[in-house]
Motif scaffolding. Structure first.
Motif, PDB file in Angstrom:
ATOM      1  N   SER A  38       0.825  -1.196   0.000  1.00 57.21           N
ATOM      2  CA  SER A  38       0.000   0.000   0.000  1.00 57.21           C
ATOM      3  C   SER A  38       0.867   1.256   0.000  1.00 57.21           C
ATOM      4  N   GLY A  39       1.968   1.225   0.767  1.00 56.86           N
ATOM      5  CA  GLY A  39       2.877   2.361   0.777  1.00 56.86           C
ATOM      6  C   GLY A  39       3.459   2.636  -0.596  1.00 56.86           C
ATOM      7  N   VAL A  40       3.790   1.571  -1.318  1.00 60.10           N
ATOM      8  CA  VAL A  40       4.316   1.725  -2.680  1.00 60.10           C
ATOM      9  C   VAL A  40       3.236   2.275  -3.608  1.00 60.10           C
ATOM     10  N   GLN A  41       2.035   1.708  -3.510  1.00 59.84           N
ATOM     11  CA  GLN A  41       0.957   2.068  -4.431  1.00 59.84           C
ATOM     12  C   GLN A  41       0.371   3.456  -4.150  1.00 59.84           C
ATOM     13  N   LEU A  42       0.134   3.739  -2.869  1.00 58.32           N
ATOM     14  CA  LEU A  42      -0.643   4.922  -2.507  1.00 58.32           C
ATOM     15  C   LEU A  42       0.150   5.992  -1.770  1.00 58.32           C
ATOM     16  N   GLY A  43       1.334   5.655  -1.278  1.00 63.97           N
ATOM     17  CA  GLY A  43       2.084   6.604  -0.478  1.00 63.97           C
ATOM     18  C   GLY A  43       1.806   6.435   1.007  1.00 63.97           C
ATOM     19  N   GLY A  49      -4.787   4.918   6.865  1.00 61.38           N
ATOM     20  CA  GLY A  49      -6.073   4.307   7.184  1.00 61.38           C
ATOM     21  C   GLY A  49      -5.950   2.799   7.329  1.00 61.38           C
ATOM     22  N   LEU A  50      -5.164   2.191   6.452  1.00 61.66           N
ATOM     23  CA  LEU A  50      -4.908   0.756   6.527  1.00 61.66           C
ATOM     24  C   LEU A  50      -4.116   0.420   7.788  1.00 61.66           C
ATOM     25  N   ALA A  56      -6.143  -1.262  15.028  1.00 64.57           N
ATOM     26  CA  ALA A  56      -7.389  -1.322  15.796  1.00 64.57           C
ATOM     27  C   ALA A  56      -7.985  -2.726  15.764  1.00 64.57           C
ATOM     28  N   GLY A  57      -7.900  -3.387  14.601  1.00 66.96           N
ATOM     29  CA  GLY A  57      -8.437  -4.740  14.485  1.00 66.96           C
ATOM     30  C   GLY A  57      -7.750  -5.707  15.424  1.00 66.96           C
ATOM     31  N   PHE A  58      -6.408  -5.635  15.459  1.00 67.13           N
ATOM     32  CA  PHE A  58      -5.690  -6.536  16.350  1.00 67.13           C
ATOM     33  C   PHE A  58      -5.944  -6.195  17.813  1.00 67.13           C
ATOM     34  N   SER A 121      -8.148  -1.706   0.644  1.00 72.56           N
ATOM     35  CA  SER A 121      -9.035  -0.795   1.358  1.00 72.56           C
ATOM     36  C   SER A 121      -8.605  -0.706   2.817  1.00 72.56           C
ATOM     37  N   ALA A 122      -9.097   0.318   3.489  1.00 70.56           N
ATOM     38  CA  ALA A 122      -8.707   0.529   4.884  1.00 70.56           C
ATOM     39  C   ALA A 122      -9.137  -0.638   5.773  1.00 70.56           C
ATOM     40  N   LEU A 123     -10.277  -1.260   5.454  1.00 71.27           N
ATOM     41  CA  LEU A 123     -10.779  -2.352   6.292  1.00 71.27           C
ATOM     42  C   LEU A 123      -9.980  -3.642   6.134  1.00 71.27           C
ATOM     43  N   THR A 124      -9.159  -3.707   5.093  1.00 68.20           N
ATOM     44  CA  THR A 124      -8.395  -4.930   4.839  1.00 68.20           C
ATOM     45  C   THR A 124      -7.555  -5.331   6.049  1.00 68.20           C
ATOM     46  N   GLY A 125      -6.924  -4.357   6.688  1.00 66.00           N
ATOM     47  CA  GLY A 125      -6.060  -4.660   7.830  1.00 66.00           C
ATOM     48  C   GLY A 125      -6.797  -5.336   8.961  1.00 66.00           C
ATOM     49  N   ALA A 126      -7.972  -4.813   9.313  1.00 64.95           N
ATOM     50  CA  ALA A 126      -8.750  -5.406  10.407  1.00 64.95           C
ATOM     51  C   ALA A 126      -9.225  -6.802  10.046  1.00 64.95           C
TER      52      ALA A 126
END
Length: 211
Positions: A38-43, A49-50, A56-58, A121-126
């Motif tokens: 994500s850092g490579v793709q979006l900065g 958010g991810l 937060a999910g963990f 997406s941001a929810l992917t991490g959770a």
């Protein structure tokens, strides 16, 4: 003297909690691989958010484990198998999305970003945390080590410390990805990078199957 001893004991406990959180959060794993990508793709900024979602999910899982959610695994042992296979399926899905990515960076218009993979997406991490058996085991191990006496205050303190350390650790992976994007630049190089990351995610899924 007694107060000083109590303070040192508490400080030692908090440092131990922080060390545990750092060891679990900073080391390579599926979530950190996705955040790096994500850092490579979006900065960096657009990946926060991810990072927040994964943290937060963990930490929500950690908190609920401390408050008694781990009993679910004792009462329903097949739940572990369900979590494992859900994790495998999700990792393979993410690996497929990465492997078939066009390699464009995240500066395209919104319509184009909807048409192909331009970062998770941001929810992917959770989601990844909750379907990762390792996250459940780490939560159980952590709470068993630091809040085995059932102290609610210790459960909350450990969760708070973990949140800070986890957020900083995962954010480092997002920053590393943003830094790497300066050297990748061209879509062909991004595609190669994405495919390497896809391979690592697929390997993580295979590890869950074989373990």
């Amino acid at each position: 003297m007694h107060a000083d001893a109590s303070t040192l004991s508490a400080l030692s406990l908090y440092l131990s909690m922080a060390a545990f959180a750092l060891a679990c959060s900073i080391t390579p794993g599926p979530v950190n691989i996705v955040v790096l990508t994500s850092g490579v793709q979006l900065g960096f900024r657009r990946s926060l958010g991810l990072v927040l979602s994964a943290t937060a999910g963990f930490c929500l899982l950690l908190l609920l484990i401390g408050l008694g959610l781990h009993q679910l695994l004792d009462d329903f042992p097949h739940l572990t198998v369900i979590i494992q296979w859900a994790g495998v399926a999700f990792l393979l899905f993410m690996a497929f999305k990465l492997f078939t990515s066009s390699g464009d960076l995240g500066n395209r218009d919104r319509k184009q970003r909807r048409l192909s993979f331009a970062g998770p997406s941001a929810l992917t991490g959770a989601v990844m945390q909750w379907i990762n058996p390792k996250a459940w085991l780490a939560s159980i191990a952590g709470m068993g080590a630091y809040a085995a006496n059932g102290s609610t205050s210790l459960i909350w303190e450990f969760t708070a410390i973990y949140f800070v350390i986890c957020f900083g650790s995962i954010a480092c992976w997002a920053y590393a990805g943003a830094f790497l994007s300066r050297f990748l630049g061209e879509p062909a190089r991004i595609r190669l990078f994405n495919r390497v990351m896809a391979g690592l995610l697929a390997a993580s899924a295979l590890y869950l199957v074989l373990e």
